[in-house]
Design an enzyme around this catalytic site. Structure first.
Site, PDB file in Angstrom:
ATOM      1  N   GLU A 249     -26.706 -61.708 -46.483  1.00  0.00           N
ATOM      2  CA  GLU A 249     -26.213 -62.596 -47.537  1.00  0.00           C
ATOM      3  C   GLU A 249     -24.847 -62.167 -48.054  1.00  0.00           C
ATOM      4  O   GLU A 249     -24.026 -62.998 -48.440  1.00  0.00           O
ATOM      5  CB  GLU A 249     -27.209 -62.684 -48.697  1.00  0.00           C
ATOM      6  CG  GLU A 249     -28.474 -63.458 -48.361  1.00  0.00           C
ATOM      7  CD  GLU A 249     -29.554 -62.610 -47.706  1.00  0.00           C
ATOM      8  OE1 GLU A 249     -29.290 -61.415 -47.411  1.00  0.00           O
ATOM      9  OE2 GLU A 249     -30.664 -63.128 -47.486  1.00  0.00           O
TER      10      GLU A 249
ATOM     11  N   PHE B   9     -43.979 -62.772 -55.823  1.00  0.00           N
ATOM     12  CA  PHE B   9     -43.324 -62.259 -54.633  1.00  0.00           C
ATOM     13  C   PHE B   9     -41.889 -62.805 -54.548  1.00  0.00           C
ATOM     14  O   PHE B   9     -41.676 -64.008 -54.624  1.00  0.00           O
ATOM     15  CB  PHE B   9     -44.120 -62.664 -53.380  1.00  0.00           C
ATOM     16  CG  PHE B   9     -43.481 -62.194 -52.106  1.00  0.00           C
ATOM     17  CD1 PHE B   9     -43.332 -60.828 -51.848  1.00  0.00           C
ATOM     18  CD2 PHE B   9     -42.991 -63.096 -51.174  1.00  0.00           C
ATOM     19  CE1 PHE B   9     -42.713 -60.395 -50.687  1.00  0.00           C
ATOM     20  CE2 PHE B   9     -42.384 -62.659 -50.011  1.00  0.00           C
ATOM     21  CZ  PHE B   9     -42.237 -61.312 -49.764  1.00  0.00           C
ATOM     22  N   GLN B  10     -40.942 -61.916 -54.398  1.00  0.00           N
ATOM     23  CA  GLN B  10     -39.516 -62.253 -54.293  1.00  0.00           C
ATOM     24  C   GLN B  10     -38.981 -63.009 -55.499  1.00  0.00           C
ATOM     25  O   GLN B  10     -38.073 -63.830 -55.389  1.00  0.00           O
ATOM     26  CB  GLN B  10     -39.226 -63.009 -52.992  1.00  0.00           C
ATOM     27  CG  GLN B  10     -39.489 -62.123 -51.780  1.00  0.00           C
ATOM     28  CD  GLN B  10     -38.940 -62.661 -50.488  1.00  0.00           C
ATOM     29  OE1 GLN B  10     -38.848 -63.868 -50.299  1.00  0.00           O
ATOM     30  NE2 GLN B  10     -38.559 -61.772 -49.588  1.00  0.00           N
TER      31      GLN B  10
ATOM     32  N   LYS C 233     -38.744 -73.613 -56.143  1.00  0.00           N
ATOM     33  CA  LYS C 233     -39.251 -74.212 -54.907  1.00  0.00           C
ATOM     34  C   LYS C 233     -39.958 -75.539 -55.181  1.00  0.00           C
ATOM     35  O   LYS C 233     -39.844 -76.489 -54.403  1.00  0.00           O
ATOM     36  CB  LYS C 233     -40.210 -73.218 -54.231  1.00  0.00           C
ATOM     37  CG  LYS C 233     -40.421 -73.509 -52.760  1.00  0.00           C
ATOM     38  CD  LYS C 233     -41.169 -72.369 -52.076  1.00  0.00           C
ATOM     39  CE  LYS C 233     -41.455 -72.692 -50.629  1.00  0.00           C
ATOM     40  NZ  LYS C 233     -42.171 -71.596 -49.950  1.00  0.00           N
TER      41      LYS C 233
ATOM     42  N   MET D 185      -8.752 -43.780 -47.869  1.00  0.00           N
ATOM     43  CA  MET D 185      -8.174 -43.862 -49.205  1.00  0.00           C
ATOM     44  C   MET D 185      -8.758 -42.802 -50.124  1.00  0.00           C
ATOM     45  O   MET D 185      -8.055 -42.202 -50.940  1.00  0.00           O
ATOM     46  CB  MET D 185      -8.395 -45.268 -49.786  1.00  0.00           C
ATOM     47  CG  MET D 185      -7.686 -45.505 -51.098  1.00  0.00           C
ATOM     48  SD  MET D 185      -5.918 -45.205 -50.983  1.00  0.00           S
ATOM     49  CE  MET D 185      -5.304 -46.857 -50.709  1.00  0.00           C
TER      50      MET D 185
HETATM   51  C1  TPP Z   1     -18.376 -50.971 -51.540  1.00  0.00           C
HETATM   52  C2  TPP Z   1     -17.399 -49.901 -51.818  1.00  0.00           C
HETATM   53  N1  TPP Z   1     -17.796 -48.607 -51.855  1.00  0.00           N
HETATM   54  C3  TPP Z   1     -16.907 -47.632 -52.105  1.00  0.00           C
HETATM   55  C4  TPP Z   1     -15.584 -47.917 -52.314  1.00  0.00           C
HETATM   56  C5  TPP Z   1     -14.582 -46.810 -52.599  1.00  0.00           C
HETATM   57  N2  TPP Z   1     -13.569 -46.739 -51.547  1.00  0.00           N
HETATM   58  C6  TPP Z   1     -12.360 -47.325 -51.670  1.00  0.00           C
HETATM   59  S1  TPP Z   1     -11.420 -47.135 -50.330  1.00  0.00           S
HETATM   60  C7  TPP Z   1     -12.595 -46.237 -49.544  1.00  0.00           C
HETATM   61  C8  TPP Z   1     -12.367 -45.690 -48.169  1.00  0.00           C
HETATM   62  C9  TPP Z   1     -12.256 -46.751 -47.163  1.00  0.00           C
HETATM   63  O1  TPP Z   1     -12.285 -46.132 -45.906  1.00  0.00           O
HETATM   64  P1  TPP Z   1     -12.057 -46.963 -44.595  1.00  0.00           P
HETATM   65  O2  TPP Z   1     -12.854 -48.201 -44.622  1.00  0.00           O
HETATM   66  O3  TPP Z   1     -12.246 -46.090 -43.424  1.00  0.00           O
HETATM   67  O4  TPP Z   1     -10.542 -47.417 -44.727  1.00  0.00           O
HETATM   68  P2  TPP Z   1      -9.220 -46.504 -44.806  1.00  0.00           P
HETATM   69  O5  TPP Z   1      -8.984 -46.161 -46.237  1.00  0.00           O
HETATM   70  O6  TPP Z   1      -9.442 -45.293 -43.966  1.00  0.00           O
HETATM   71  O7  TPP Z   1      -8.154 -47.391 -44.281  1.00  0.00           O
HETATM   72  C10 TPP Z   1     -13.710 -46.088 -50.348  1.00  0.00           C
HETATM   73  C11 TPP Z   1     -14.917 -45.341 -49.980  1.00  0.00           C
HETATM   74  C12 TPP Z   1     -15.226 -49.278 -52.292  1.00  0.00           C
HETATM   75  N3  TPP Z   1     -13.987 -49.675 -52.535  1.00  0.00           N
HETATM   76  N4  TPP Z   1     -16.135 -50.238 -52.028  1.00  0.00           N
END
Ligand code: TPP
Lengths: 180, 584
Positions: free
Chosen positions: B74, B136-137, B186, B499
């Site tokens: 979803e 349920f759900q 529903k 990042m």
């Molecule tokens: C759902 C979610 N969880 C955690 C984060 C925190 N976060 C921001 S950037 C990042 C790293 C992303 O890594 P990657 O997808 O490998 O991309 P890169 O930065 O290496 O280009 C994280 C964990 C987020 N933005 N969204």
């Protein structure tokens, strides 16, 4: 500087609206000091009266965020001097205390309160007023053992001659004809 | 809301004299289909389950009019609908079931709310007698989604279905757009009604747009005419209002430089001489540093997000601020507006263009170009034309945009690659960016690209993802395969949550806590989904692979192994002022 504000929030009368309104306060860590909900003078429009301690800036932003809710019609923000407001308090004391002298009856009269109900066991006293007034009576009555005390949310009407909500609704209608 | 009050308000709000449709007896589920058709819906993203089965059953007879895309999760359906909405300007529509289906939709709803994306999400709910019994759900999805929807509503009575959907579309697309959720029990889906559809065109308690105050526009024009160093900030509002041409007229008449926010990207061509680049934490050097030299800020449909302002106390310290905005709650929320101009920018911008004096700001614009030369020297040159062995994200992005003649739609996930793509991808046309701005939702990219592609089948769609975020919604490769949507997926693999690693390097003494990834064989996975793919590890292989990707008719995944510890620069560290932007 933080001060007391009273918000009059007008909305459609929908299930769940109270939750919609209160989460706006919660998210911004603004504590609701008192809350009352009731019908307004206009059929189908609900009124929430909320008292908060906040800065003018906080409360103005809060009002805009509440107005952003689709089902909220209008929010007005007032300081204490712009409104006439009251709260109601109920006090339950043992009837026994009344029988031992007339001090309680004297308090009731002096504070403009009234006795609502007397049974052999307990007596219920009602007072309408500002918070400090109902509080003062509580402290005095408590010498005789108040077993239950409850104060309602604030209710308020404005001191203005014109009716803000009516004018707002009229403005909405005018605006619509402008856009049509 | 009781049925009675709903009907009263609906009755009051309904326009008189709408087309006379014959009432037809049908089930609530069929009424959902008919309502969607009346709203011009062509595509739905969703996932079935018990509580929404009657609606799916009705859909079976409508498949020629309503194209349903079965995602693999979803969350994927929501992001795909967001991608569709952002790329087309139409409302994105989703179906999800109750309970886990509805809760899986929450991230996408929150993302759409903070990025003002119009969505209508229809969730199935347990039958009304079971409400509140922990059936349920059963989840209280109306309660859960209340703070992250523009409006939501639970339908328990079949009669309410057309009205509720009409309201949903009106609210989602009018004013500042946003997501709306309609939860339908529903039993209401099974029950019958006499169907009649009337579009909603007003709601008493809701003012989507305030009329522009001409005097405010005049004040704004006066400030602009007097300003020596004005800077225009372009937000997504310009794109949502379709006011790109008016923006151009304003810039070309006044000669004012303009910078865009992450979501304002593509509102003007990248190479326009008055476009001075991107604002914000990883934006360009010039617009950040010059924000504090400017004597006037003209904010157009943007909301001064903290990623744009940095330290608010030290933001635009020498400038007066003009704020063109559709949402009254945004005025003075973060930055005080000396001249707020409320209303639809499509209405107010032409008024402004009329009132401003023709002007030039050549010396001021040149100050930005001088900053560009510094940024070029210190950062861009090394990113685009590295002398080191490892591939950089920037060079990959630039090669890809060039391959598509700067005409592709850019979709991104979240992380370093998102910032690199925003910095180095180039645009000729508006509505060419789909990225998760306000929420920063990893996993957004792949499904959003699918939705963007399905909404814009004639445009190339390139999605940049990191190896972290890719694995958050990797299952949507299945949907891409099934729909044959020719999405070009560029996986920038650094084997890190890049990042976060960068922040660990810069602010946490290089303590790389849980950011290194041991990844699966992405090539094998992609091939398993039947999608063409290539992996590039050396610079000399890059151009050829990008070309082959572009020439592939169907979907394609290009995995590029980039240097492990590259950093996105420049950077305004969290809490620093915009002019404290770091070049290294
Ligand atoms: C759902 C979610 N969880 C955690 C984060 C925190 N976060 C921001 S950037 C990042 C790293 C992303 O890594 P990657 O997808 O490998 O991309 P890169 O930065 O290496 O280009 C994280 C964990 C987020 N933005 N969204």
């Amino acid at each position: 500087m933080k001060q007391e504000f009273t918000l009059s929030i007008y909305s459609e009368n929908h299930v769940g609206l109270l939750n919609q309104v209160t989460t706006v306060f919660t998210r911004r860590h603004i504590n609701i000091e008192s809350l009352n909900t009731s019908e307004s003078a206009i059929k189908g429009i609900h009124k929430y009266t909320v008292v908060v301690f906040a800065t003018r800036e906080q409360v103005d932003k809060l009002a805009l965020q509440i107005e952003k809710k689709v089902d909220v019609i209008k929010v007005f923000v007032f300081t204490a001097d712009e409104i006439i407001h009251q709260e109601i308090a109920l006090y339950k004391v043992p009837t026994e205390a009344l029988l031992n002298g007339n001090e309680i009856e004297r308090l009731v009269r002096k504070h403009g309160a009234r006795i609502l109900e007397v049974t052999t066991k307990y007596t219920v006293i009602e007072k309408t007023g500002h918070q400090y007034e109902t509080q003062e009576l509580f402290e005095k009555l408590d010498h005789y053992g108040v077993s239950q005390f409850v104060r309602s949310g604030r209710v308020a009407v404005t001191k203005l001659d014109q009716e803000l909500l009516n004018e707002h609704i009229k403005k909405l209608e005018d605006q619509k004809t402008l856009l049509d | 809301m009781s049925l009675e009050t709903l009907q009263i308000t609906f009755k009051e709000d309904k326009e008189m004299g709408t087309d006379n449709i014959q009432k037809k007896r049908m089930t609530g589920s069929e009424a959902v289909m008919q309502s969607l058709i009346h709203e011009g819906v062509k595509m739905i993203f969703g996932y079935p389950g018990g509580a929404i089965m009657p609606i799916y059953d009705a859909l079976y007879d409508y498949h020629s009019q309503l194209h349903h895309i079965l995602t693999r999760h979803e969350q994927g359906a929501l992001h795909a609908a967001q991608g569709y909405a952002r790329a087309t300007g139409d409302v994105g529509v989703c179906f999800v079931t109750s309970g886990p289906g509805a809760t899986n939709a929450i991230t996408g709803i929150a993302d759409a709310q903070i990025d003002s994306t119009p969505l209508v999400v229809i969730s199935g709910q347990v039958a009304s007698p079971l409400l509140g019994t922990d059936a349920f759900q059963e989840t209280d999805v109306v309660g859960i989604s209340q703070p992250i929807t523009k409006w939501n509503y639970q339908v328990k009575n079949v009669e309410e279905i057309p009205e509720a959907i009409a309201r949903a579309f009106y609210i989602a697309r009018s004013g500042r757009p946003g997501p709306v959720l309609i939860d339908i029990t529903k039993d209401a889906q099974f029950a019958e009604l006499d169907f009649e559809y009337k579009k909603v065109e007003k709601i008493r308690s809701y003012i989507p747009v305030t009329k522009t105050d001409e005097e405010k526009v005049a004040e704004a024009a006066q400030l602009i005419n007097l300003a020596k160093k004005p800077l225009v900030l372009v937000g997504q509002g310009v794109i949502l209002a379709e006011a790109e041409k008016d923006l151009m007229s304003l810039l070309e008449k006044t000669g004012m430089p303009a910078a865009w926010t992450l979501l304002g990207m593509s509102a003007m061509p990248t190479d326009h001489p008055l476009n001075v680049g991107m604002l914000g934490m990883h934006g360009n050097y010039g617009p950040n540093i010059k924000t504090n030299d400017a004597d006037l800020i003209i904010a157009l449909g943007m909301r001064f997000d903290d990623r744009v302002t940095g330290n608010v106390q030290k933001y635009a310290t020498n400038a007066k601020v003009i704020h063109f905005e559709i949402d009254p709650a945004e005025i003075n929320k973060i930055i005080y507006a000396d001249v707020p101009v409320l209303g639809d920018i499509k209405e107010s911008l032409p008024m402004l263009v009329e009132k401003v004096a023709a002007n030039k700001h050549e010396a001021w614009v040149e100050e930005f170009r001088a900053c560009d030369r510094i940024e070029d020297e210190k950062i861009i040159k090394n990113e685009l034309y590295p002398t080191k062995e490892g591939l950089t994200m920037g060079e990959v992005v630039r090669r890809v945009t060039e391959q598509f003649n700067d005409e592709a739609i850019l979709v991104t996930d979240v992380g370093q690659h998102q910032m690199m793509a925003s910095r180095y991808f180039k645009f000729k046309h508006s509505r060419s960016v789909v990225t998760s701005g306000g929420l920063g939702t990893m996993g957004f990219g792949l499904p959003a690209a699918l939705g963007a592609q399905l909404g814009q089948p004639d445009r190339a769609v390139c999605v940049f993802v990191g190896d972290g975020g890719f694995q958050m919604t990797i299952q949507e490769l299945g949907t891409i395969w099934q729909t044959k949507a020719p999405v070009k997926i560029i996986l920038l693999n650094n084997n890190f949550l890049g990042m976060v690693r960068q922040w660990q390097e810069m602010f946490f003494d290089k303590r790389y806590a849980s950011t290194e990834l041991i990844n699966p064989d992405f090539q094998m996975i992609t091939r398993g989904y039947g999608i063409a793919c290539e992996k590039v590890e050396k610079r000399e292989d890059l151009d050829g692979a990008i070309k082959r990707m572009a020439e592939t008719d169907g979907p394609f995944l290009l995995e590029v192994v980039v240097e492990k510890e590259g950093n996105v620069l420049p950077m305004v560290p969290a809490g620093a002022a915009v002019n404290e932007i770091r070049l290294e």
